[in-house]
Design a protein around this motif. Structure first.
Motif, short mmCIF file in Angstrom:
data_model
loop_
_atom_site.label_atom_id
_atom_site.label_comp_id
_atom_site.label_asym_id
_atom_site.label_seq_id
_atom_site.Cartn_x
_atom_site.Cartn_y
_atom_site.Cartn_z
N SER A 34 -21.80 -37.11 11.18
CA SER A 34 -23.07 -37.35 10.50
C SER A 34 -23.94 -36.10 10.50
O SER A 34 -24.53 -35.73 9.47
CB SER A 34 -23.81 -38.51 11.18
N HIS A 35 -24.03 -35.42 11.64
CA HIS A 35 -24.81 -34.18 11.72
C HIS A 35 -24.26 -33.13 10.75
O HIS A 35 -25.02 -32.48 10.02
CB HIS A 35 -24.80 -33.64 13.14
N LEU A 36 -22.95 -32.94 10.77
CA LEU A 36 -22.35 -31.92 9.91
C LEU A 36 -22.53 -32.24 8.44
O LEU A 36 -22.79 -31.34 7.62
CB LEU A 36 -20.87 -31.77 10.25
N ILE B 55 -26.11 -31.33 7.52
CA ILE B 55 -26.32 -29.88 7.46
C ILE B 55 -25.64 -29.30 6.23
O ILE B 55 -26.20 -28.46 5.52
CB ILE B 55 -25.80 -29.22 8.75
N ALA B 56 -24.41 -29.74 5.96
CA ALA B 56 -23.69 -29.24 4.78
C ALA B 56 -24.44 -29.58 3.50
O ALA B 56 -24.56 -28.73 2.60
CB ALA B 56 -22.29 -29.83 4.75
N LEU B 57 -24.95 -30.80 3.40
CA LEU B 57 -25.69 -31.20 2.20
C LEU B 57 -26.92 -30.34 2.00
O LEU B 57 -27.25 -29.94 0.87
CB LEU B 57 -26.08 -32.68 2.31
N GLU B 58 -27.61 -30.03 3.11
CA GLU B 58 -28.79 -29.17 3.02
C GLU B 58 -28.43 -27.80 2.47
O GLU B 58 -29.27 -27.14 1.84
CB GLU B 58 -29.42 -29.01 4.41
N ARG B 59 -27.19 -27.37 2.70
CA ARG B 59 -26.76 -26.03 2.27
C ARG B 59 -25.94 -26.07 0.99
O ARG B 59 -25.32 -25.08 0.62
CB ARG B 59 -25.94 -25.38 3.40
N GLY B 60 -25.89 -27.25 0.33
CA GLY B 60 -25.21 -27.33 -0.95
C GLY B 60 -23.73 -27.59 -0.88
O GLY B 60 -23.01 -27.35 -1.85
N THR C 81 -9.05 -14.36 16.86
CA THR C 81 -9.68 -14.16 15.55
C THR C 81 -10.47 -15.37 15.07
O THR C 81 -11.01 -15.34 13.97
CB THR C 81 -8.60 -13.83 14.50
N THR C 82 -10.53 -16.43 15.89
CA THR C 82 -11.10 -17.70 15.42
C THR C 82 -12.38 -18.03 16.15
O THR C 82 -12.47 -17.93 17.38
CB THR C 82 -10.08 -18.84 15.62
N ASP C 83 -13.41 -18.45 15.41
CA ASP C 83 -14.68 -18.85 16.00
C ASP C 83 -14.53 -20.19 16.70
O ASP C 83 -13.76 -21.06 16.27
CB ASP C 83 -15.76 -18.94 14.92
N HIS C 84 -15.32 -20.39 17.75
CA HIS C 84 -15.17 -21.55 18.61
C HIS C 84 -16.54 -21.95 19.13
O HIS C 84 -17.29 -21.12 19.66
CB HIS C 84 -14.25 -21.18 19.78
N VAL C 85 -16.90 -23.23 18.98
CA VAL C 85 -18.19 -23.74 19.44
C VAL C 85 -17.95 -24.90 20.39
O VAL C 85 -17.15 -25.79 20.09
CB VAL C 85 -19.08 -24.19 18.26
N ALA D 57 -23.18 -28.85 15.67
CA ALA D 57 -22.90 -28.93 14.24
C ALA D 57 -23.49 -27.74 13.49
O ALA D 57 -22.85 -27.16 12.60
CB ALA D 57 -23.44 -30.24 13.69
N THR D 58 -24.71 -27.37 13.84
CA THR D 58 -25.39 -26.27 13.15
C THR D 58 -24.68 -24.95 13.36
O THR D 58 -24.42 -24.19 12.42
CB THR D 58 -26.84 -26.17 13.62
N ARG D 59 -24.35 -24.66 14.62
CA ARG D 59 -23.69 -23.38 14.90
C ARG D 59 -22.30 -23.34 14.26
O ARG D 59 -21.87 -22.31 13.74
CB ARG D 59 -23.58 -23.16 16.41
N ALA D 60 -21.58 -24.47 14.30
CA ALA D 60 -20.25 -24.50 13.67
C ALA D 60 -20.36 -24.23 12.18
O ALA D 60 -19.59 -23.44 11.62
CB ALA D 60 -19.58 -25.84 13.94
N PHE D 61 -21.32 -24.88 11.52
CA PHE D 61 -21.46 -24.67 10.08
C PHE D 61 -21.90 -23.25 9.79
O PHE D 61 -21.39 -22.62 8.84
CB PHE D 61 -22.45 -25.65 9.47
N ASP D 62 -22.83 -22.71 10.55
CA ASP D 62 -23.30 -21.34 10.31
C ASP D 62 -22.15 -20.33 10.42
O ASP D 62 -22.02 -19.42 9.58
CB ASP D 62 -24.40 -20.97 11.31
#
Length: 336
Positions: free
Chosen positions: A81-83, A86-91, A153-157, A300-305
């Protein structure tokens, strides 16, 4: 009714088509006031991006995938739900995929199932090895959640599960509890997350000078609240003494509350109970549930960013981000 076009939104918002395109595609450099103005025009006109045209023009679909073990688990449902918000806010829009911790389903997330459908993936694997992740995701923008070891090479939260378990046990000990049980280990569970929680539990007891008792690590046959209920019932029946329980998640904690109530053990007077995830369940139990609270919005925010930066050209070593956690104190384990 004619389809609303990009130019219609631009005329309504009195901005350029480029500005509308930047908002629709989630570019970060648009000023907040301008983004709000364009979004208001989008909402008013009911504009929906043409994904096929977008992909042809930009090479992007405006969609991301979120792959997780269980969509009906409260924690994963709330993260989704959080993601999505956040995704919708960013299009962006989100495709949600459930893997059920199946190795082949997890590989499919990074192999061919999402190819061409999404611009990037946020993924919480439980069984994939690091080398498999590195080999399969290739150039697909990817951010991992959870305790799996991430390729360089992969981001991780994630949150620090060891520290969070330590804090939960310290909270219980500070309230005067002396025999803290861990609920618990599940048959066949090979995930790293619960191992780290068990480690934090043990480290907190050792740091406080409390002798470790292996009998206080309770075992369950499955992941449902009824399995936790049965594990606590069995512990009481065999005469195990404990005055507190740290649970692996809120579902297990709810099962523990049911078992203790049935056995006439008052909560929190006789036994204090702490859950994990600070899910909606915590506010509905009786008594309400003290719970380890990951900052799910921050996760959710950091993962999406991070994913957004990868989708827009960021290269380089994977970034490891640890977000905060807290102990949400409620009636089942009040402060001392």
């Amino acid at each position: 009714m004619a389809r609303v076009r990009l130019i219609d939104v631009a005329e309504r918002a009195q901005v350029s088509m480029k500005t509308v395109s930047n908002v629709v595609n989630g570019y970060a450099h648009v000023q907040p006031a301008m983004r709000a103005r364009v979004q208001a025009a989008i909402d008013e006109l009911g504009y929906r991006p043409n994904l096929t045209a977008r992909r042809l023009a930009t090479g992007r679909t405006g969609m991301i995938a979120l792959a997780m073990p269980e969509i009906d688990h409260p924690y994963f449902g709330e993260m989704a739900s959080h993601l999505a918000d956040i995704a919708l806010e960013r299009g962006y829009r989100v495709i949600i995929e459930q893997t059920l911790s199946d190795p082949e389903a997890e590989k499919a997330v990074l192999q061919d199932r999402e190819a061409g459908l999404v611009d990037g993936v946020i993924f919480q694997p439980t069984r994939m090895a690091t080398l498999d992740i590195a080999r399969l995701h290739d150039d697909l923008p990817l951010v991992l959640l959870g305790e799996v070891d991430a390729p360089v090479t992969t981001d991780h939260v994630m949150i620090d599960n060891v520290a969070a378990a330590h804090d939960a046990v310290a909270h219980l000990l500070a309230s005067g509890r002396q025999r803290v049980a861990f609920l618990g280990l599940v048959d066949g569970d090979i995930t790293m997350t619960n191992r780290r929680r068990l480690l934090g539990y043990q480290e907190a007891l050792v740091a406080a000078g409390v002798r470790l008792d292996p009998e206080l690590v309770l075992h369950a046959h499955g992941f449902d609240s009824h399995d936790a209920e049965a594990a606590v019932e069995a512990a009481v029946e065999r005469g195990l003494e404990f005055d507190a329980i740290l649970s692996r998640d809120d579902r297990f904690a709810a099962g523990a509350l049911t078992a203790l109530r049935r056995r006439g053990r008052s909560v929190p007077d006789a036994v204090a109970v702490v859950g994990w995830d600070d899910s909606a369940i915590a506010g509905y139990t009786s008594p309400t549930l003290t719970s380890v609270a990951p900052d799910k919005r921050a996760l959710a925010t950091r993962a999406f960013d991070l994913l957004h930066e990868r989708m827009h050209g960021h290269h380089g070593a994977g970034r490891h981000v640890v977000v905060p956690h807290a102990i949400a104190v409620r009636a089942s384990a009040p402060a001392g």
